[in-house]
Design an enzyme around this catalytic site. Structure first.
Site, PDB file in Angstrom:
ATOM      1  N   CYS A 213       0.639 -14.635  26.338  1.00 55.42           N
ATOM      2  CA  CYS A 213       0.845 -14.352  24.921  1.00 55.42           C
ATOM      3  C   CYS A 213       1.104 -15.642  24.150  1.00 55.42           C
ATOM      4  CB  CYS A 213       2.002 -13.382  24.767  1.00 55.42           C
ATOM      5  SG  CYS A 213       2.183 -12.799  23.090  1.00 55.42           S
ATOM      6  N   THR A 458      12.276   9.641  14.021  1.00 57.03           N
ATOM      7  CA  THR A 458      11.272  10.614  13.601  1.00 57.03           C
ATOM      8  C   THR A 458      11.285  10.792  12.097  1.00 57.03           C
ATOM      9  OG1 THR A 458      10.441  12.869  13.821  1.00 57.03           O
ATOM     10  CG2 THR A 458      12.825  12.610  13.915  1.00 57.03           C
TER      11      THR A 458
HETATM   12  C1  LIG Z   1       4.592   8.870  16.864  1.00 54.78           C
HETATM   13  C2  LIG Z   1       4.501   9.865  15.764  1.00 54.78           C
HETATM   14  C3  LIG Z   1       3.646  11.008  16.121  1.00 54.78           C
HETATM   15  C4  LIG Z   1       5.870  10.263  15.322  1.00 54.78           C
HETATM   16  C5  LIG Z   1       5.908  11.205  14.136  1.00 54.78           C
HETATM   17  N1  LIG Z   1       5.263  10.692  12.961  1.00 54.78           N
HETATM   18  C6  LIG Z   1       7.364  11.538  13.803  1.00 54.78           C
HETATM   19  O1  LIG Z   1       7.789  11.402  12.704  1.00 54.78           O
HETATM   20  O2  LIG Z   1       8.097  11.951  14.642  1.00 54.78           O
END
Ligand SMILES: CC(C)C[C@H](N)C(=O)O
Length: 564
Positions: A213, A458
């Site tokens: 890297c 999330t």
């Molecule tokens: C990696 C993604 C699928 C996560 C999704 N956008 C979430 O808010 O949990």
């Protein structure tokens, strides 16, 4: 370190003292970097820089020298060589004009560059467009983002690292995580800790070299020198102290087959001639794991070289052929023929996530184990990116035994009888965390926060859909990464991995985790079609953290076995 900063500060406040000239590039860099939170100091610094530049362009080391020369017509003063100015300073100015989160600095540096150009100096331009070769620049969080939280973090990062790195800007999609990331990285590289600063950056270089890297190698070569590291060490492993060299075996194993680390490795270090203390070993292990995982992030997100790296800028005029790989990048995200397929793909995935909650089955222990083994052996057949780079000499000097690489854990288990790592026998929460804290204070807490943030992050979205509980999908990704390293969570039903992760996603995870240097733009485009770039970066954050945690689990278990 401290002294250079003090030096820079003195410079900043003292209106170019007589005895200093711009020939001292190190000071200059700090001078530039010291653009602080305080706007007055910033404009003061910028004024000094532009006066100094004037003098330099005219061929003198400092304004004082120029004045002296004019007054005395003294032929003994040789006009300065312009080369270092061009090579060293312009890329810095260029970097500041694009990536500094302070608007006043950006525009002043831009103006200075224009001014220099008008006076006949060749001004370089950057090679890549923006921080990532996979994500179009206009879809990345801008340095002057309106989001206050992110803006603050960019400023913090800039003041910590003397730059806003491409990696940091890409992480800007996820400020909550970025906060935790910056705190930890700052602590392990620049905070209190048992290892000297030059060692820390050198270990970063050695660890990054295992995955070829050059992006991280270059960043830490600069950092290494800035904190007073000895230049000869940068010639390669033959030029470093034995103590550092002795660490190499562990760096190599952890990068590719962490399951091989044992208490003997720890014993060799601590009982050897060069007296590694347990605290130092702990600090080193964390830096190693951090940088191996960072390599995955750099490749997984297609991070471009920084503008002041050798291959990040050029003096050649632009031609149409350099716009390289950015043309088609937004294809999968809007209006293209594949976008309806992609939307259907997300719908189907959400449907499968729902089904999970409905099947109330309780598989037996044997059944659960069989499912893990199935996932593991299937991963053997996955194609992980094929495009192999042959490492450059500038990297090979930090590498020993370059052909040592990843081998599928499933094969290991069968041939050498290395048992699966059972996460409930040695887990981060129960054992790892407290051991880390005990040997190197506070690090356990910082890492714990970072792991949890990545694991629980999330936004309840799936591409364009909102209010979705995505935990099963995220958990499948996390556990699948651990599976690459033979780590099994035995309360997890690995059937879910096969139920939720499509083939492209699995091979992306495998490539980024095990062979990061092979990731291509195609791999990036193919996985999770229809999801946003921020979501793909989100997956890369999980990759980074799950991989780091896996390496640490093996290392900490070895440490524990040595200590008991
Ligand atoms: C990696 C993604 C699928 C996560 C999704 N956008 C979430 O808010 O949990």
């Amino acid at each position: 370190m401290q002294s250079i900063i003090e030096d820079g500060l003195r410079w900043l406040m003292a209106d170019m003292p007589e005895d200093r000239t711009l020939r001292d590039e190190k000071s200059l860099r700090f001078f530039l970097a010291l653009c602080s939170r305080d706007q007055n100091s910033r404009s003061h610094a910028l004024e000094n820089i532009s006066r100094a530049l004037d003098a330099w362009v005219d061929g003198y080391g400092s304004p004082q020298e120029a004045v002296y020369h004019n007054n005395h017509h003294d032929a003994r003063i040789q006009p300065l060589d312009r080369k270092p100015l061009v090579k060293e300073l312009l890329p810095d100015l260029l970097r500041f004009s694009i990536y500094c989160p302070f608007e006043d600095v950006r525009s002043k540096c831009g103006a200075l560059l224009l001014d220099l150009q008008e006076r006949g100096l060749k001004i370089p331009r950057r090679v890549g467009r923006g921080p990532s070769r996979f994500i179009p620049e206009n879809e990345i969080v801008p340095v002057d983002t309106d989001d206050e939280e992110t803006q603050m973090l960019f400023v913090d990062a800039f003041l910590q690292n003397n730059r806003l790195e491409h990696i940091v800007q890409v992480m800007g999609y996820h400020p909550k995580y970025l906060d935790s990331f910056l705190k930890t990285q700052q602590y392990i590289l620049r905070g209190d800790g048992p290892l000297p600063y030059d060692y820390r950056h050198y270990i970063a270089i050695m660890a990054s070299a295992r995955h070829q890297c050059s992006y991280l190698i270059n960043l830490h070569k600069t950092e290494f020198l800035l904190c007073g590291g000895e230049e000869t060490w940068l010639k390669g492993l033959d030029h470093i102290p034995q103590k550092l060299r002795d660490l190499y075996e562990i760096i190599k194993i952890l990068a590719h087959r962490p399951w091989l680390i044992s208490k003997n490795h720890i014993e060799k270090l601590t009982r050897g001639n060069d007296n590694w203390s347990l605290a130092e070993v702990m600090h080193a292990l964390i830096i190693i794991a951090h940088f191996h995982a960072m390599c995955s992030f750099v490749y997984g997100c297609g991070i471009h070289p920084e503008i002041d790296e050798e291959n990040g800028h050029t003096f050649r005029p632009s031609s149409s052929s350099d716009s390289e790989d950015n043309h088609s990048s937004s294809n999968s995200h809007s209006g293209s023929p594949t976008s309806t397929d992609a939307a259907a793909g997300i719908e189907a995935l959400m449907e499968r996530m729902k089904q999970l909650n409905e099947t109330g089955e309780e598989p037996t222990q044997e059944e659960m184990l069989a499912r893990f083994q199935k996932v593991e052996s299937q991963s053997l057949e996955l194609e992980a990116g094929k495009s192999q780079l042959s490492p450059k000499a500038s990297i090979l000097c930090y590498v020993e035994d370059p052909s040592f690489g990843y081998e599928d854990f499933a094969m290991r288990g069968a041939v050498q009888e290395i048992p699966t790592f059972r996460a409930q026998d040695f887990s981060w929460e129960d054992q790892g965390y407290s051991l880390a804290n005990r040997l190197y204070s506070d690090i356990g807490t910082l890492l714990d926060d970072k792991f949890n943030t990545a694991y629980n992050l999330t936004y309840f979205t799936m591409g364009p859909n909102t209010d979705v509980d995505t935990s099963s999908f995220r958990r499948a990704i996390w556990n699948y990464i651990h599976c690459m390293y033979g780590i099994r969570h035995d309360d997890y039903n690995y059937g879910e991995v096969n139920h939720l992760l499509e083939r492209y996603l699995k091979s992306y995870v495998k490539t980024v985790t095990c062979y990061p240097e092979r990731v291509s733009k195609k791999d990036y485009d193919n996985f999770m079609r229809g999801f946003k770039h921020s979501e793909k970066v989100h997956v890369n954050l999980m990759l980074l953290e799950a991989k780091m945690q896996a390496e640490l689990l093996y290392s900490l278990r070895a440490l524990t076995r040595y200590m008991t």
